[in-house]
Design a protein around this motif. Sequence first.
Motif, short mmCIF file in Angstrom:
data_model
loop_
_atom_site.label_atom_id
_atom_site.label_comp_id
_atom_site.label_asym_id
_atom_site.label_seq_id
_atom_site.Cartn_x
_atom_site.Cartn_y
_atom_site.Cartn_z
N SER A 59 29.22 17.89 75.45
CA SER A 59 27.88 18.12 76.02
C SER A 59 26.85 17.89 74.92
O SER A 59 27.21 17.79 73.73
CB SER A 59 27.76 19.57 76.53
OG SER A 59 27.89 20.46 75.43
N GLY A 60 25.58 17.88 75.31
CA GLY A 60 24.52 17.81 74.31
C GLY A 60 24.54 19.05 73.44
O GLY A 60 24.27 19.00 72.23
N SER A 61 24.86 20.18 74.04
CA SER A 61 24.92 21.44 73.28
C SER A 61 26.00 21.35 72.20
O SER A 61 25.79 21.79 71.06
CB SER A 61 25.25 22.61 74.22
OG SER A 61 24.34 22.64 75.28
N ASP A 164 17.21 16.17 68.23
CA ASP A 164 17.63 16.48 69.59
C ASP A 164 17.07 15.38 70.49
O ASP A 164 15.93 15.47 70.97
CB ASP A 164 17.13 17.87 70.01
CG ASP A 164 17.63 18.27 71.39
OD1 ASP A 164 17.97 17.37 72.16
OD2 ASP A 164 17.65 19.47 71.70
N CYS A 166 18.40 14.58 73.32
CA CYS A 166 19.11 14.82 74.58
C CYS A 166 18.33 14.31 75.79
O CYS A 166 18.90 14.16 76.87
CB CYS A 166 19.42 16.30 74.74
SG CYS A 166 20.80 16.82 73.69
N GLN A 167 17.01 14.06 75.62
CA GLN A 167 16.20 13.56 76.74
C GLN A 167 15.70 12.14 76.46
O GLN A 167 14.81 11.67 77.15
CB GLN A 167 15.00 14.49 76.99
CG GLN A 167 15.40 15.92 77.30
CD GLN A 167 14.22 16.81 77.69
OE1 GLN A 167 13.09 16.37 77.73
NE2 GLN A 167 14.52 18.07 77.98
N SER A 192 22.65 14.20 75.32
CA SER A 192 23.31 14.87 76.45
C SER A 192 23.51 13.84 77.55
O SER A 192 22.63 13.01 77.79
CB SER A 192 22.42 15.99 76.98
OG SER A 192 22.85 16.39 78.28
N LYS A 197 20.18 13.10 83.24
CA LYS A 197 19.57 12.37 82.11
C LYS A 197 19.43 10.88 82.44
O LYS A 197 20.10 10.38 83.34
CB LYS A 197 20.43 12.54 80.85
CG LYS A 197 20.67 13.98 80.45
CD LYS A 197 19.40 14.70 80.10
CE LYS A 197 19.72 16.09 79.57
NZ LYS A 197 18.54 16.92 79.46
C1 LIG Z 1 16.25 19.05 74.87
C2 LIG Z 1 17.68 19.36 75.25
N1 LIG Z 1 18.52 19.80 74.30
C3 LIG Z 1 19.80 20.09 74.58
C4 LIG Z 1 20.30 19.96 75.86
C5 LIG Z 1 21.71 20.36 76.14
O1 LIG Z 1 22.51 19.35 76.70
P1 LIG Z 1 23.76 19.75 77.61
O2 LIG Z 1 23.24 20.31 78.88
O3 LIG Z 1 24.48 18.44 77.79
O4 LIG Z 1 24.56 20.71 76.85
C6 LIG Z 1 19.47 19.49 76.87
C7 LIG Z 1 19.98 19.34 78.24
O5 LIG Z 1 19.35 19.60 79.22
C8 LIG Z 1 18.11 19.19 76.57
O6 LIG Z 1 17.27 18.78 77.51
#
Ligand SMILES: Cc1ncc(COP(=O)(O)O)c(C=O)c1O
Length: 376
Positions: A59-61, A164, A166-167, A192, A197
Amino acid sequence: MSIKFLDLAAQNREIAQRAARELEALHAATSYVGGPALAAFEREFAAYLGVKYVVGVGSGSDALRLALLALGIGPGDGVITVPMTFIATAAAIVQAGAVPEFVDVDPSTCNLSPDHLCRYLEAGRFRSPNGPRAVIPVDLYGLPCAMDQVAAIAHQYKLLVVEDACQAHGARLSVGGRWVRAGTLADAGCFSFYPAKNLGCWGQGGALATNDERLAAVAARLADHGRTSHYGHEAYGYNARLDTLQAAVLRAKLEHLEDWNRRRRAIAARYRELLNGCGALLPEEPAGLESCYHLFTIRSARRDAIRAALNAAAIGNGIHYPLPLHLQPACAALGYRPGDFPASERIAETTLSLPMHPHLTDDEVATVAAVVRGAL
Ligand SMILES: Cc1ncc(COP(=O)(O)O)c(C=O)c1O
């Protein structure tokens, strides 16, 4: 007629044949963890971004947490980030054992303000015992952070940089006259693949991008139980691999990402024309930064009235995000107060995301804009 905020079914129709072939090959090989599809996606996404290494993760996390851990961030260390982001950015810092230190955003971009960052570092009143060791700029809504400025400040203060992104799949920024992709200028860029996305899979997924061979190897090991061989483990790692099925879907979608992002940018341009002078603040795109318009957010003190009009017309919309992180119950122990980050607080009170996806029609864009105008 309802207008969707996001249309994943339309995306699926575009990739149906390729995805079916990928899944057939996956089942034929029964290689559900690791295997050629995952390696191929990592290679293809690295080539798309223009980096040496991509490590697929769960995941992004996971990408954010593993990037920090692989860079050696741990207990006592501070990691600077913004309060105007999704909770996962701060959670990764805490889960790495470190302390989030918030710095406000620039109200024109909604991204980390280089000025605030400088002032915070100069003032030297840190919340973590060791002081800041890293900074996580966030490319909010798909607009890249001014990474060249952040990198210069980070260099001066010896901070590691984890972006980050992720977006921000496919967003670009111009550095020294050359356009580069978001997520490629930091020590590690984190993505992510959450379904919504710009490049989203059919479940959970993420990736870490880097040009640092050692970092890529450590992050890959941490994501795979700390493995050095099948039953050899150099560290307690995690089960945080990118699922092979998701990698197969992502290969099919990656082929379309440029076209889809181009359409998002065209829709954003149309929104701008139609909403020009309507009284709401439209998203800025400073010279040298090219958003991939993960979201198209407007800002208005009359946000709730616009939202009610959109809801009444069955038009999808969202608020990203209604409460900045420093005011979230999860962050209470950090001791921040209302008023600490005025720009983030103001954005949270006024921001509204309009429908944005590559399959939105011109007529739908015109309808959304008319409803927004009508409400104002
Ligand atoms: C800015 C940002 N950081 C981190 C994440 C975490 O990604 P994930 O949901 O894949 O864990 C997201 C996901 O929505 C995000 O928008």
